[in-house]
Every structure is written in C-alpha cells, then in structure tokens.
Design a protein around this motif. Structure first.
Motif, PDB file in Angstrom:
ATOM      1  N   SER A  19       0.992  -1.154   0.097  1.00 15.93           N
ATOM      2  CA  SER A  19      -0.056  -0.147   0.066  1.00 15.93           C
ATOM      3  C   SER A  19       0.934   1.152  -0.201  1.00 15.93           C
ATOM      4  O   SER A  19       1.927   1.210   0.484  1.00 15.93           O
ATOM      5  CB  SER A  19      -0.849  -0.045   1.202  1.00 15.93           C
ATOM      6  OG  SER A  19      -1.560  -1.166   1.196  1.00 15.93           O
ATOM      7  N   ILE A  22       1.421   6.546   4.046  1.00 16.62           N
ATOM      8  CA  ILE A  22       0.607   7.734   4.627  1.00 16.62           C
ATOM      9  C   ILE A  22       1.145   9.022   4.355  1.00 16.62           C
ATOM     10  O   ILE A  22       2.557   9.265   4.420  1.00 16.62           O
ATOM     11  CB  ILE A  22       0.511   7.282   6.211  1.00 16.62           C
ATOM     12  CG1 ILE A  22      -0.430   6.064   6.448  1.00 16.62           C
ATOM     13  CG2 ILE A  22      -0.339   8.420   6.797  1.00 16.62           C
ATOM     14  CD1 ILE A  22      -0.578   5.890   7.791  1.00 16.62           C
ATOM     15  N   SER A 163      -7.335  10.467   2.112  1.00 17.96           N
ATOM     16  CA  SER A 163      -6.289   9.308   1.554  1.00 17.96           C
ATOM     17  C   SER A 163      -5.735   8.918   2.742  1.00 17.96           C
ATOM     18  O   SER A 163      -5.460   7.746   3.209  1.00 17.96           O
ATOM     19  CB  SER A 163      -5.352  10.223   0.529  1.00 17.96           C
ATOM     20  OG  SER A 163      -4.504   9.283   0.394  1.00 17.96           O
ATOM     21  N   ARG A 164      -5.282   9.844   3.778  1.00 14.90           N
ATOM     22  CA  ARG A 164      -4.457   9.254   4.763  1.00 14.90           C
ATOM     23  C   ARG A 164      -5.399   8.269   5.781  1.00 14.90           C
ATOM     24  O   ARG A 164      -4.760   7.337   6.416  1.00 14.90           O
ATOM     25  CB  ARG A 164      -3.956  10.198   5.573  1.00 14.90           C
ATOM     26  CG  ARG A 164      -2.619  11.171   4.972  1.00 14.90           C
ATOM     27  CD  ARG A 164      -1.937  12.021   5.921  1.00 14.90           C
ATOM     28  NE  ARG A 164      -2.811  13.072   6.474  1.00 14.90           N
ATOM     29  CZ  ARG A 164      -3.182  14.118   5.848  1.00 14.90           C
ATOM     30  NH1 ARG A 164      -2.366  14.516   4.742  1.00 14.90           N
ATOM     31  NH2 ARG A 164      -3.889  15.054   6.250  1.00 14.90           N
ATOM     32  N   GLU A 167      -5.802   5.019   3.979  1.00 14.93           N
ATOM     33  CA  GLU A 167      -4.687   4.068   4.119  1.00 14.93           C
ATOM     34  C   GLU A 167      -4.706   3.685   5.721  1.00 14.93           C
ATOM     35  O   GLU A 167      -4.259   2.540   5.723  1.00 14.93           O
ATOM     36  CB  GLU A 167      -3.417   4.945   3.877  1.00 14.93           C
ATOM     37  CG  GLU A 167      -2.053   4.350   4.155  1.00 14.93           C
ATOM     38  CD  GLU A 167      -1.934   2.906   3.121  1.00 14.93           C
ATOM     39  OE1 GLU A 167      -1.224   2.285   3.692  1.00 14.93           O
ATOM     40  OE2 GLU A 167      -2.638   2.592   2.236  1.00 14.93           O
ATOM     41  N   ARG A 170      -6.955   0.572   5.970  1.00 18.67           N
ATOM     42  CA  ARG A 170      -6.500  -0.423   5.239  1.00 18.67           C
ATOM     43  C   ARG A 170      -5.648  -1.074   6.182  1.00 18.67           C
ATOM     44  O   ARG A 170      -5.483  -2.324   6.179  1.00 18.67           O
ATOM     45  CB  ARG A 170      -5.759  -0.046   3.871  1.00 18.67           C
ATOM     46  CG  ARG A 170      -6.905  -0.003   2.680  1.00 18.67           C
ATOM     47  CD  ARG A 170      -6.322   0.258   1.320  1.00 18.67           C
ATOM     48  NE  ARG A 170      -5.609   1.374   1.337  1.00 18.67           N
ATOM     49  CZ  ARG A 170      -5.764   2.499   0.776  1.00 18.67           C
ATOM     50  NH1 ARG A 170      -7.042   2.713   0.284  1.00 18.67           N
ATOM     51  NH2 ARG A 170      -5.022   3.548   0.593  1.00 18.67           N
TER      52      ARG A 170
END
Length: 374
Positions: A19, A22, A163-164, A167, A170
């Motif tokens: 991935s 971050i 987005s952070r 992540e 995830r």
C-alpha cells in the motif's frame, strides 16, 4: 495448520506493505478510473499535478480561445467583452490554481485593453468608462481567484486527509486480519493442549493405586475438560468479546447431564435469562456452573436417591445472580466446605467482584453467586 497460517500472515503483510505510504497523494490519480461522482475531482487532481509550465499553457488556451471566438463570431459584443472571459478565469482558478487563475485574469485584461475596447491601447488614453470597467474586471477576477483557490486548497486538503484515513483503515484491516489469524491459531492450540492435558490426567489416574489421589486426578481432569468444552462452545458461537450466555449455559448443562448424570434418577433443569456477558466473565461463569453442579451431584443425592438440580441466571438491576438449587441433602452445607471446588468458586467470585454463599435447609441446598454487570 501452521503452514496455512504463515501463508495467510505473509499475504496480510504483503498487502499492507504494498500500500502507498501515509501522506502520499490521494489515490484518485491518473492511473485510477474515476466514477461518475468523482470524475470532476479526478480531472482537477490530474491538472493540479501537471508541471507549472504546462499548467500556465493550459490556462492561456481558454483565454486565447475566448478571444478568437469573440473576434470571429461576436464582433458586435465589443461593448461588454469582459463577460466572455469569466469561464476561463473560473476554470483556471478551480482546476489549475497555484497562480494560474491570476495569470488568466492578467492575460484577459491585457487582451481586452489592447484589442477589444474601442479605445487606444495606452492606458492613459482609455475612456473613464472603459477604465472603470477594466478595473472592475481585474478586481472581481482577482477576488474570484482568491476564493476559488482557497476552495481548491481546502478540497485537496480534505482529499489528502481522506487518503491518509483510508490508508490507515487499510492498515488497521490488515492488522485485524492478522490478529484474527493468530487468535484462531492460539485458540486451536489451546484447545488441543487442554484435550491433551485431560488425557494425561486420566492416564495418571488410571495408573494410581491410591483411591484419594485417583479421585483428585479425575476431578482435575473433569475441570480441565470443562474448560475445553467452554472454549469449544464459545469458539463455535462467538467471534467477538461479548457472549450470549443463555444458549451457552443451556448447552453446558446438557454436556454435564450427559457426562455426569447418565442413568441416575436426577433431573437437571435451567432457567437462564437471555443476557450478554464479556468473554472472560462467560468463561468464569461456565467454570462456576460446572463446580456447583458437580458438587451437588457428588453430595446432595447419596445412595442413588432421586432429585432435581435447577440452574438459574437472572439480572436484577445492575447485578447478575447465578444459583444452583437442589432438593437433596441440605445438611451438607451446615459446615463450611474447605474442598478444592468450593475454594475455586470463592476465588472466581472474587475475580467477578461478587459474593458467594451456600444456604442449606432440610429441603435442599442453594448456592448463589451475585456479581455486578460490567
């Protein structure tokens, strides 16, 4: 089992490792196909990430296109040419930003002043009407640029935060999956160890000639076996830390009836209120129930006499009350018991921050454990 677990763990780690870091760009970039709801933002980000020279070139194109259209098709609109450049300013401010909007305003004002206004090119020769209109266009355009770029920065800041967060989610999901795999493996091994320990105690009891030691070893084997049954029941029914104890204790009573009563003329009934307990408390309650039923079967009905044992669990206010009542030999509670089973029950009562008491009458014995609901 171990090989399968290692493979799953490696896949979980690999998924987390592959991935993006971050703090990287939001995932809606040129390499991802946008959905209809996010297409505009995908386009904005694609343009936002272009090199500065290319962004300013793109900001110039709509201005020149607007100028050409006005010259070729709308020459009669020379009295109000400013309005045609507003879309170019909005496009550059919202999608290109970082100075592109201001460049669009300046370039548009220059083209208007030089070519479109019916006044000479020199600023000091512009009519007051045209000069005021031009200054209003520049001022309004500048304000529009400031507002649009602030909105642009806010949207991209929100996208970066999302987005952070995505992540982080995830990574948490991957960590939870790995933890679940490890927990399943530990539970499986623990149940196997309990089964092995039960077998070892029974083998040792069979090899012991001392009847007292034999009885104690068999009792210890029974307690370990109850632990095994408790964990098997919980692992089949629960995947979280909260247990619905009604079905759990009912099934445990069925196990004890089959294992300890057999053909004896003793009835084991239960009256268990539907309620929920944390996993650790459910395990403790299962062990206490086993001890109380086992104790009643051993001492309440001597010489094969018939009888009834009733297990109850009720919640009154903020307190749970677990009790076993029998109609057997009530005199067994006249002297406080110092046996291992009673000591275990009292220790578990302390773990539950509760209170345990045993009351005997000629009609039977009632053992009660009261503890607060968490």
């Amino acid at each position: 089992m171990g090989v399968t677990l290692m493979g799953k763990q490696e896949m979980a780690r690999g998924g987390a490792a592959s991935s993006p870091e971050i703090g990287s760009r939001p995932p809606l970039c040129a390499t991802e196909a946008p959905t209809d709801a996010l297409r505009w933002f995908w386009l904005a980000q694609l343009l936002h990430d272009l090199p500065i020279a290319l962004r300013f070139t793109l900001a110039t194109c709509p201005v020149l296109f607007t100028f050409a259209v006005q010259q070729l098709f709308l020459p009669e609109a020379a009295d109000y040419p400013f309005i045609y450049f507003v879309p170019a300013v909005l496009f550059s401010s919202l999608f290109l930003a970082r100075g592109a909007g201001l460049w669009t305003v300046v370039l548009s004002a220059a083209l208007i002043a030089i070519f479109l206004l019916p006044s000479p090119a020199r600023m000091d020769l512009l009519s007051p009407r045209d000069l005021i209109a031009l200054l209003l266009f520049v001022g309004t355009g500048w304000a529009t640029v400031i507002v649009c770029e602030a909105l642009h920065d806010a949207l991209f800041g929100l996208a970066s935060a999302n987005s952070r967060l995505s992540e982080a989610n995830r990574r948490i999901a991957a960590s939870e999956e790995e933890k679940e795999l490890l927990l399943d493996e530990v539970t499986h091994r623990f149940k196997n160890d309990l089964a092995n320990l039960t077998a070892i105690l029974r083998l040792q009891a069979n090899d012991t000639s001392d009847q007292i030691a034999r009885a104690e070893l068999l009792a210890a084997s029974d307690r370990v076996h109850v632990l095994d049954r408790v964990h098997r029941r919980l692992s089949m029914k629960e995947k979280v830390g909260i247990v619905e104890v009604s079905a759990f204790l009912s099934e445990l009573c069925e196990d004890l009836r089959a294992a300890l009563i057999g053909s004896r003329p003793i009835e084991l009934t239960n009256d268990i209120e539907r309620s929920y307990l944390p996993l650790t408390q459910a395990i403790t309650i299962g062990l206490v129930t086993n001890e109380l039923i086992t104790n009643a079967l051993k001492h309440a009905f001597p010489d094969g006499r018939p009888g009834t044992i009733t297990v109850r669990l009720k919640k009154e206010g903020g307190t749970f009350c677990l009790s076993t009542a029998d109609n057997g030999n009530g005199e067994r509670s006249a002297v406080p018991s110092t046996g291992l089973g009673q000591r275990l029950v009292r220790s578990m009562a302390q773990l539950l921050r509760g209170r345990y008491e045993m009351i005997g009458t000629p009609q039977g014995t009632t053992c009660t454990l009261s503890f607060p609901a968490n």
